[in-house]
Write a protein that holds these residues in place. Structure first.
Motif, PDB file in Angstrom:
ATOM      1  N   ASP A  74       0.811  -1.222   0.000  1.00 43.26           N
ATOM      2  CA  ASP A  74       0.000   0.000   0.000  1.00 43.26           C
ATOM      3  C   ASP A  74       0.844   1.272   0.000  1.00 43.26           C
ATOM      4  N   ALA A  75       2.145   1.140   0.321  1.00 44.44           N
ATOM      5  CA  ALA A  75       3.031   2.315   0.375  1.00 44.44           C
ATOM      6  C   ALA A  75       4.009   2.344  -0.782  1.00 44.44           C
ATOM      7  N   GLY A  76       3.738   1.561  -1.826  1.00 46.77           N
ATOM      8  CA  GLY A  76       4.672   1.442  -2.940  1.00 46.77           C
ATOM      9  C   GLY A  76       4.968   2.743  -3.657  1.00 46.77           C
ATOM     10  N   ASN A  77       3.991   3.665  -3.705  1.00 48.50           N
ATOM     11  CA  ASN A  77       4.185   4.926  -4.433  1.00 48.50           C
ATOM     12  C   ASN A  77       4.581   6.099  -3.532  1.00 48.50           C
ATOM     13  N   LYS A  78       4.688   5.861  -2.241  1.00 44.06           N
ATOM     14  CA  LYS A  78       5.021   6.920  -1.286  1.00 44.06           C
ATOM     15  C   LYS A  78       6.533   7.165  -1.280  1.00 44.06           C
ATOM     16  N   LYS A  79       6.957   8.429  -1.245  1.00 44.27           N
ATOM     17  CA  LYS A  79       8.382   8.754  -1.192  1.00 44.27           C
ATOM     18  C   LYS A  79       8.990   8.211   0.103  1.00 44.27           C
ATOM     19  N   THR A  80      10.180   7.625  -0.012  1.00 47.02           N
ATOM     20  CA  THR A  80      10.791   7.019   1.173  1.00 47.02           C
ATOM     21  C   THR A  80      11.221   8.055   2.204  1.00 47.02           C
ATOM     22  N   SER A  81      11.336   9.332   1.799  1.00 48.74           N
ATOM     23  CA  SER A  81      11.635  10.392   2.775  1.00 48.74           C
ATOM     24  C   SER A  81      10.501  10.547   3.782  1.00 48.74           C
ATOM     25  N   GLN A  82       9.323  10.055   3.433  1.00 47.90           N
ATOM     26  CA  GLN A  82       8.162  10.133   4.308  1.00 47.90           C
ATOM     27  C   GLN A  82       7.956   8.854   5.122  1.00 47.90           C
ATOM     28  N   TYR A  83       8.861   7.908   4.957  1.00 46.20           N
ATOM     29  CA  TYR A  83       8.739   6.629   5.661  1.00 46.20           C
ATOM     30  C   TYR A  83       9.206   6.747   7.106  1.00 46.20           C
ATOM     31  N   SER A  84       8.588   5.950   7.973  1.00 48.77           N
ATOM     32  CA  SER A  84       9.095   5.791   9.335  1.00 48.77           C
ATOM     33  C   SER A  84      10.344   4.916   9.285  1.00 48.77           C
ATOM     34  N   LEU A  85      11.081   4.873  10.390  1.00 51.30           N
ATOM     35  CA  LEU A  85      12.279   4.029  10.440  1.00 51.30           C
ATOM     36  C   LEU A  85      11.923   2.569  10.189  1.00 51.30           C
ATOM     37  N   GLY A  86      10.801   2.119  10.761  1.00 53.96           N
ATOM     38  CA  GLY A  86      10.392   0.736  10.560  1.00 53.96           C
ATOM     39  C   GLY A  86      10.080   0.432   9.107  1.00 53.96           C
ATOM     40  N   MET A  87       9.450   1.383   8.405  1.00 61.73           N
ATOM     41  CA  MET A  87       9.146   1.186   6.987  1.00 61.73           C
ATOM     42  C   MET A  87      10.423   1.158   6.156  1.00 61.73           C
ATOM     43  N   ARG A  88      11.405   2.005   6.519  1.00 59.17           N
ATOM     44  CA  ARG A  88      12.678   1.991   5.776  1.00 59.17           C
ATOM     45  C   ARG A  88      13.408   0.667   5.980  1.00 59.17           C
ATOM     46  N   ARG A 104      11.983  -2.195   6.559  1.00 55.46           N
ATOM     47  CA  ARG A 104      11.260  -3.196   5.778  1.00 55.46           C
ATOM     48  C   ARG A 104      11.564  -3.067   4.287  1.00 55.46           C
ATOM     49  N   LEU A 105      11.748  -1.839   3.818  1.00 54.90           N
ATOM     50  CA  LEU A 105      12.128  -1.646   2.412  1.00 54.90           C
ATOM     51  C   LEU A 105      13.551  -2.152   2.174  1.00 54.90           C
ATOM     52  N   GLY A 106      14.446  -1.924   3.140  1.00 55.84           N
ATOM     53  CA  GLY A 106      15.789  -2.483   3.037  1.00 55.84           C
ATOM     54  C   GLY A 106      15.755  -3.997   2.974  1.00 55.84           C
ATOM     55  N   LEU A 107      14.856  -4.601   3.753  1.00 56.81           N
ATOM     56  CA  LEU A 107      14.678  -6.045   3.708  1.00 56.81           C
ATOM     57  C   LEU A 107      14.138  -6.482   2.343  1.00 56.81           C
ATOM     58  N   ALA A 108      13.245  -5.676   1.767  1.00 58.15           N
ATOM     59  CA  ALA A 108      12.723  -5.981   0.435  1.00 58.15           C
ATOM     60  C   ALA A 108      13.844  -5.989  -0.604  1.00 58.15           C
ATOM     61  N   VAL A 109      14.777  -5.038  -0.505  1.00 59.31           N
ATOM     62  CA  VAL A 109      15.934  -5.014  -1.408  1.00 59.31           C
ATOM     63  C   VAL A 109      16.736  -6.306  -1.261  1.00 59.31           C
ATOM     64  N   ALA A 110      16.936  -6.738  -0.010  1.00 52.94           N
ATOM     65  CA  ALA A 110      17.703  -7.963   0.248  1.00 52.94           C
ATOM     66  C   ALA A 110      16.999  -9.193  -0.315  1.00 52.94           C
ATOM     67  N   LEU A 111      15.671  -9.118  -0.453  1.00 55.77           N
ATOM     68  CA  LEU A 111      14.900 -10.265  -0.939  1.00 55.77           C
ATOM     69  C   LEU A 111      14.753 -10.306  -2.454  1.00 55.77           C
ATOM     70  N   LEU A 112      15.151  -9.235  -3.145  1.00 54.47           N
ATOM     71  CA  LEU A 112      14.917  -9.144  -4.597  1.00 54.47           C
ATOM     72  C   LEU A 112      15.474 -10.335  -5.372  1.00 54.47           C
ATOM     73  N   GLY A 113      16.642 -10.778  -4.995  1.00 55.28           N
ATOM     74  CA  GLY A 113      17.299 -11.859  -5.730  1.00 55.28           C
ATOM     75  C   GLY A 113      16.856 -13.251  -5.333  1.00 55.28           C
ATOM     76  N   SER A 114      15.710 -13.366  -4.616  1.00 55.67           N
ATOM     77  CA  SER A 114      15.198 -14.666  -4.143  1.00 55.67           C
ATOM     78  C   SER A 114      16.275 -15.453  -3.399  1.00 55.67           C
ATOM     79  N   PRO A 115      16.840 -14.863  -2.327  1.00 51.25           N
ATOM     80  CA  PRO A 115      17.974 -15.494  -1.641  1.00 51.25           C
ATOM     81  C   PRO A 115      17.593 -16.758  -0.874  1.00 51.25           C
TER      82      PRO A 115
END
Length: 313
Positions: free
Chosen positions: A132-146, A148-159
């Motif tokens: 639901d937050a896919g289009n929101k600028k990350t500058s507006q994210y809480s620390l927890g959301m950032r 989780r987005l960092g975790l999403a980056v780590a998951l991109l390559g299907s590790p």
């Protein structure tokens, strides 16, 4: 007739006599460690113990000065480079572009990592509950959301292996619980092996299946979650304003000899040595008020502190 064959889980990561020396001294010294497929491996140690250094060695960001590592059974420069494509990393704060949305950040990394599956961005956003937050600028994210987005980056390559250095550092209780639930799902539903460090040991105890304790660059001990639970007795803790009188009474009436007091002044009695209903009945019959009681299970924080105190002696 053999109905089934028991298969030992392979080692996803192995450190063999790994050392890392800087001018100021050793960050790691003769470290041996093994993470098996399916483990959620809790890496425990004080600041400067060597946790992040080892994680950077796994990622190829730091080279050991002695010993070596195996990833998925592979060693050698070329083989390790290929094996690292099967690992997702979240070491320190994730590098995100604040003017971009979550989708745009993930699209950038999608190209950098050479991932060809265009649907993967949506999959990882869903995995970390950021759809639901896919289009929101990350500058507006809480620390927890950032995080989780960092975790999403780590998951991109299907590790097959996730390496996470303090992923809940600085998060509020709700953020910590969110990360834990995400990691539990990744391990259970996708079979991802996880190496995670955290200073919040009570939270780590809810997640990890195995622990490694590091102190001054040396791995002091490895134990399973089951071994941790068996390492100490469950204790009944009773809060009463008449603690000493209650202790004497229980020794006399119920022949309970192993009664102690915790730092809060509560009575501590091994659960296996007493019937709780009988204990409470005796106290009430003698007019001793009980302000509260609870059952304390073996505690990772206490285990770690006792272990390190023994090493320091």
């Amino acid at each position: 007739m053999i109905k089934g064959v028991f298969r030992l889980k392979p080692a996803v990561f192995e450190a063999r006599n790994v050392s890392k020396q800087y001018r100021s001294g050793f960050a790691l010294k003769g470290l041996d460690m093994k993470i098996m497929e399916g483990d959620i491996y809790g890496f425990v140690g004080e600041n400067g113990a060597g946790k992040t250094t080892l994680m950077k060695i796994i990622g190829g960001l730091v080279q050991p000065t002695g010993g070596g590592i195996l990833l998925f059974g592979q060693q050698g420069k070329k083989e390790l480079c290929a094996a690292r494509r099967r690992i997702g990393f979240l070491i320190e704060m994730p590098a995100l572009y604040p003017h971009m949305s979550a989708e745009e950040n993930l699209t950038f990394y999608h190209h950098i990592l050479g991932i060809r599956n265009p649907g993967r961005i949506g999959e990882v956003l869903q995995a970390v509950a950021l759809t639901d937050a896919g289009n929101k600028k990350t500058s507006q994210y809480s620390l927890g959301m950032r995080q989780r987005l960092g975790l999403a980056v780590a998951l991109l390559g299907s590790p097959e292996l996730l390496v996470l250095d303090e992923p809940v550092n600085g998060l509020d209780p709700a953020g910590i619980v969110n990360i834990r639930h995400i990691l539990e799902r990744l391990a259970k539903e996708q079979g991802i092996t996880i190496l995670i460090s955290s200073h919040i040991l009570s939270e780590l105890q809810l997640l990890a299946t195995r622990y490694g304790f590091i102190h001054k660059g040396r791995l002091v001990q490895e134990i399973s979650a089951g071994e941790l639970l068996q390492s100490a007795q469950a204790m009944i803790c009773i809060a009463t304003p008449n603690a000493e009188r209650a202790a004497e009474l229980l020794k006399r009436k119920l022949q309970i000899t192993d009664i102690s007091f915790n730092t809060a002044g509560e009575l501590q009695i091994p659960k296996a040595s007493v019937d709780l209903e009988l204990l409470m009945a005796v106290l009430l019959q003698e007019g001793i008020s009980v302000e509260g009681f609870n059952l304390s299970a073996p505690n990772l924080e206490h285990y770690y502190m006792d272990l390190i105190e023994g090493v320091r002696r």
